[in-house]
Design a protein around this motif. Structure first.
Motif, PDB file in Angstrom:
ATOM      1  N   ALA A  33      -5.857  -6.809 -18.960  1.00  0.00           N
ATOM      2  CA  ALA A  33      -5.716  -5.880 -17.490  1.00  0.00           C
ATOM      3  C   ALA A  33      -7.021  -5.072 -17.557  1.00  0.00           C
ATOM      4  N   GLY A  37     -10.357  -5.506 -14.810  1.00  0.00           N
ATOM      5  CA  GLY A  37     -10.748  -4.426 -14.176  1.00  0.00           C
ATOM      6  C   GLY A  37     -12.235  -4.083 -14.366  1.00  0.00           C
ATOM      7  N   TYR A  41     -14.958 -10.586  -8.959  1.00  0.00           N
ATOM      8  CA  TYR A  41     -13.634 -11.453  -8.451  1.00  0.00           C
ATOM      9  C   TYR A  41     -14.264 -12.890  -9.244  1.00  0.00           C
ATOM     10  N   ALA A  81      -0.504  -7.948 -14.014  1.00  0.00           N
ATOM     11  CA  ALA A  81      -0.703  -7.354 -12.686  1.00  0.00           C
ATOM     12  C   ALA A  81       0.079  -6.088 -12.548  1.00  0.00           C
ATOM     13  N   ARG A  82       0.966  -5.700 -13.152  1.00  0.00           N
ATOM     14  CA  ARG A  82       1.744  -4.377 -13.109  1.00  0.00           C
ATOM     15  C   ARG A  82       0.632  -3.386 -13.933  1.00  0.00           C
ATOM     16  N   THR A  83      -0.152  -3.877 -14.831  1.00  0.00           N
ATOM     17  CA  THR A  83      -0.897  -2.678 -15.531  1.00  0.00           C
ATOM     18  C   THR A  83      -2.180  -2.799 -14.561  1.00  0.00           C
ATOM     19  N   VAL A  84      -2.590  -3.797 -14.126  1.00  0.00           N
ATOM     20  CA  VAL A  84      -3.772  -3.608 -13.372  1.00  0.00           C
ATOM     21  C   VAL A  84      -3.461  -2.705 -12.018  1.00  0.00           C
ATOM     22  N   ASN A  85      -2.425  -2.740 -11.522  1.00  0.00           N
ATOM     23  CA  ASN A  85      -2.010  -2.207 -10.318  1.00  0.00           C
ATOM     24  C   ASN A  85      -0.496  -1.730 -10.456  1.00  0.00           C
ATOM     25  N   PRO A  86      -0.445  -0.331 -11.257  1.00  0.00           N
ATOM     26  CA  PRO A  86       0.797   0.132 -11.284  1.00  0.00           C
ATOM     27  C   PRO A  86       1.836   0.217 -10.043  1.00  0.00           C
ATOM     28  N   SER A  87       1.427   0.388  -8.930  1.00  0.00           N
ATOM     29  CA  SER A  87       2.511   0.360  -7.689  1.00  0.00           C
ATOM     30  C   SER A  87       3.196  -0.840  -7.861  1.00  0.00           C
ATOM     31  N   LEU A  88       2.739  -2.062  -8.530  1.00  0.00           N
ATOM     32  CA  LEU A  88       3.673  -3.166  -8.416  1.00  0.00           C
ATOM     33  C   LEU A  88       4.870  -2.888  -9.266  1.00  0.00           C
ATOM     34  N   THR A  96      10.098  -7.416 -12.616  1.00  0.00           N
ATOM     35  CA  THR A  96       9.702  -6.205 -12.892  1.00  0.00           C
ATOM     36  C   THR A  96      10.706  -5.324 -13.627  1.00  0.00           C
TER      37      THR A  96
END
Length: 98
Positions: A33, A37, A41, A81-88, A96
């Motif tokens: 992650a 980051g 892209y 993905a959860r680590t990159v974007n914690p809102s997920l 999840t």
């Protein structure tokens, strides 16, 4: 019975290797992650594709079936993905759960 007697017995069953789930390898998830980051892209896509290809090869090398490898990769992808974007983290779905 002595230790040497154990070598005289025929093995009952072959052992089974159980790989630790890749989505639970916290250090690897965080490192991936972090790397994603820091990349743009296109570089991130190249890194991710190479990383997943190597991971898939590693899992297949220890004898995990293709379907199970695909599932592991999906779960790993969700963990990254959860680590990159914690809102997920708070969105519903089977990948999840903590």
């Amino acid at each position: 019975m002595t230790q040497l007697d154990l070598f005289k017995q025929a093995p009952k069953d072959a052992g089974q290797v159980v790989a630790f789930p890749v989505d639970r390898r916290a250090m690897m998830v965080r490192a991936t992650a972090h790397q994603l980051g820091t990349l743009d892209y296109i570089a991130g896509r190249k890194f991710w594709n190479a990383h997943v290809k190597a991971l898939r090869t590693e899992l297949r090398a220890v004898g995990i079936p293709c379907r199970k490898v695909d599932l592991e990769i999906r779960r790993y992808s969700a963990a990254v993905a959860r680590t990159v974007n914690p809102s997920l983290l708070y969105q519903g779905g089977p990948d999840t759960a903590a």
